[in-house]
Design a protein around this motif. Structure first.
Motif, PDB file in Angstrom:
ATOM      1  N   ASP A  18      15.275 -22.776  43.043  1.00  0.00           N
ATOM      2  CA  ASP A  18      14.955 -22.533  44.452  1.00  0.00           C
ATOM      3  C   ASP A  18      14.028 -23.633  44.972  1.00  0.00           C
ATOM      4  N   PRO A  19      14.436 -24.370  46.042  1.00  0.00           N
ATOM      5  CA  PRO A  19      13.559 -25.413  46.592  1.00  0.00           C
ATOM      6  C   PRO A  19      12.291 -24.850  47.230  1.00  0.00           C
ATOM      7  N   ARG A  20      12.276 -23.541  47.471  1.00  0.00           N
ATOM      8  CA  ARG A  20      11.082 -22.894  48.016  1.00  0.00           C
ATOM      9  C   ARG A  20      10.460 -21.983  46.947  1.00  0.00           C
ATOM     10  N   TYR A  21      10.289 -22.579  45.741  1.00  0.00           N
ATOM     11  CA  TYR A  21       9.794 -21.818  44.594  1.00  0.00           C
ATOM     12  C   TYR A  21       8.473 -21.117  44.898  1.00  0.00           C
ATOM     13  N   MET A  22       7.512 -21.834  45.431  1.00  0.00           N
ATOM     14  CA  MET A  22       6.180 -21.263  45.627  1.00  0.00           C
ATOM     15  C   MET A  22       6.211 -20.078  46.586  1.00  0.00           C
ATOM     16  N   GLU A  23       7.034 -20.170  47.585  1.00  0.00           N
ATOM     17  CA  GLU A  23       7.097 -19.107  48.594  1.00  0.00           C
ATOM     18  C   GLU A  23       7.880 -17.898  48.108  1.00  0.00           C
ATOM     19  N   ARG A  24       9.010 -18.143  47.448  1.00  0.00           N
ATOM     20  CA  ARG A  24       9.921 -17.038  47.153  1.00  0.00           C
ATOM     21  C   ARG A  24       9.966 -16.626  45.688  1.00  0.00           C
ATOM     22  N   GLN A  25       9.726 -17.560  44.768  1.00  0.00           N
ATOM     23  CA  GLN A  25       9.888 -17.244  43.349  1.00  0.00           C
ATOM     24  C   GLN A  25       8.564 -17.037  42.610  1.00  0.00           C
ATOM     25  N   TRP A 109       6.382 -29.897  36.882  1.00  0.00           N
ATOM     26  CA  TRP A 109       7.122 -28.651  37.052  1.00  0.00           C
ATOM     27  C   TRP A 109       6.229 -27.620  37.742  1.00  0.00           C
ATOM     28  N   HIS A 110       6.867 -26.639  38.399  1.00  0.00           N
ATOM     29  CA  HIS A 110       6.130 -25.503  38.951  1.00  0.00           C
ATOM     30  C   HIS A 110       5.689 -24.610  37.789  1.00  0.00           C
ATOM     31  N   CYS A 111       4.589 -23.911  37.980  1.00  0.00           N
ATOM     32  CA  CYS A 111       4.120 -23.044  36.896  1.00  0.00           C
ATOM     33  C   CYS A 111       3.358 -21.846  37.445  1.00  0.00           C
ATOM     34  N   SER A 112       3.311 -20.800  36.642  1.00  0.00           N
ATOM     35  CA  SER A 112       2.580 -19.577  36.980  1.00  0.00           C
ATOM     36  C   SER A 112       1.875 -19.078  35.736  1.00  0.00           C
ATOM     37  N   THR A 113       0.758 -18.367  35.941  1.00  0.00           N
ATOM     38  CA  THR A 113      -0.046 -17.932  34.797  1.00  0.00           C
ATOM     39  C   THR A 113      -0.742 -16.624  35.099  1.00  0.00           C
ATOM     40  N   VAL A 114      -1.110 -15.903  34.032  1.00  0.00           N
ATOM     41  CA  VAL A 114      -1.923 -14.699  34.167  1.00  0.00           C
ATOM     42  C   VAL A 114      -3.056 -14.785  33.149  1.00  0.00           C
ATOM     43  N   SER A 154      -0.361 -19.539  40.690  1.00  0.00           N
ATOM     44  CA  SER A 154       0.793 -20.424  40.588  1.00  0.00           C
ATOM     45  C   SER A 154       0.439 -21.786  41.173  1.00  0.00           C
ATOM     46  N   LEU A 155       1.137 -22.814  40.691  1.00  0.00           N
ATOM     47  CA  LEU A 155       0.875 -24.176  41.126  1.00  0.00           C
ATOM     48  C   LEU A 155       2.203 -24.916  41.244  1.00  0.00           C
ATOM     49  N   PRO A 156       2.429 -25.600  42.364  1.00  0.00           N
ATOM     50  CA  PRO A 156       3.682 -26.347  42.492  1.00  0.00           C
ATOM     51  C   PRO A 156       3.619 -27.681  41.767  1.00  0.00           C
ATOM     52  N   ALA A 157       4.756 -28.203  41.398  1.00  0.00           N
ATOM     53  CA  ALA A 157       4.826 -29.557  40.845  1.00  0.00           C
ATOM     54  C   ALA A 157       4.222 -30.531  41.858  1.00  0.00           C
ATOM     55  N   GLY A 158       3.475 -31.514  41.343  1.00  0.00           N
ATOM     56  CA  GLY A 158       2.926 -32.543  42.208  1.00  0.00           C
ATOM     57  C   GLY A 158       1.639 -32.193  42.910  1.00  0.00           C
ATOM     58  N   ARG A 159       1.030 -31.040  42.574  1.00  0.00           N
ATOM     59  CA  ARG A 159      -0.227 -30.631  43.200  1.00  0.00           C
ATOM     60  C   ARG A 159      -1.377 -30.936  42.228  1.00  0.00           C
TER      61      ARG A 159
END
Length: 221
Positions: A18-25, A109-114, A154-159
């Motif tokens: 999804d190109p809108r990973y941060m918003e939707r995924q 890459w996009h990433c998420s963590t807990v 969560s953090l997007p790629a390139g941030r």
């Protein structure tokens, strides 16, 4: 939730392209991570499976990093057909890491963590100026927040960001998921010098070093 259900949810409920990973995924991934954090036995289940399966351990071990100065990385899931990877991270205390501080960097890459145990402080940055040819960049502070046990992020790629465990006594343990590569390389910033350099996967990084050494040029990262 057990380990199989956790991986099944990440496989079927998330659109990793999804190109809108941060918003939707990202919110979906964070919810799955939260459910996993409520069932820590699934991590014990998976680590026991890895430790008792020589083939599985041999496949995952080259992608793990332990011991390291700042953060130990243990890979729990990685498969050729899977667009994501799952890892356990241990961010060491200031006493354990000797006061070392993580460099400002971004991932490819996009990433998420807990947060499973303890917590850390994260600083995020905006790239205000960037000259790819000159390898210079100017960053500006964007976000600084404290993440404690039970929180997701969560953090997007390139941030660009930087993670700091300010505790002298309590390591931080996180369950972490990264998606497929969206950029060619990760990047390390030196904000005081307004410079940066790129980093790659182990094989590509080794080629960079070998190429420099072949020219007897020791000035590489």
């Amino acid at each position: 939730m057990d380990w199989s259900a956790f991986i099944a949810a990440l496989t079927s409920d998330v659109d990793w392209s999804d190109p809108r990973y941060m918003e939707r995924q990202a919110p979906v991934v964070e919810e799955i991570l939260l459910r996993a954090s409520d069932a820590p036995e699934l991590i014990q289940e998976r680590t026991k499976e890895i430790l008792t399966d020589d083939e599985l351990f041999g496949r995952l071990a080259p992608h793990m990093n332990y011991p390291r100065i700042l953060m130990d990385k243990f890979v729990l899931h990685m498969a050729r057909e899977s667009p994501f990877r799952v890892r356990l991270h241990r961010f060491k205390t200031r006493r354990q890491n000797g006061g070392a501080v993580e460099k400002v960097h971004f991932h490819k890459w996009h990433c998420s963590t807990v947060m499973l145990r303890g917590g850390y402080r994260e600083r995020q940055f905006d790239i205000l100026e960037c000259d790819e040819e000159a390898r210079t960049a100017r960053l500006g502070s964007a976000v600084e927040h404290q993440l404690c046990q039970g929180r997701t992020n969560s953090l997007p790629a390139g941030r660009p960001h930087q993670v700091i465990n300010d505790s002298d006594t309590e390591p931080c343990v996180t369950l972490f998921v990264r998606g497929p590569s969206a950029l060619r390389s990760a990047r390390i910033f030196e904000p005081e010098k307004r410079t940066f350099y790129d980093t790659y996967g182990p094989d590509e990084q080794l080629k960079v070093g070998l190429s420099h050494m072949g020219r007897l040029d020791p000035n590489f990262h």
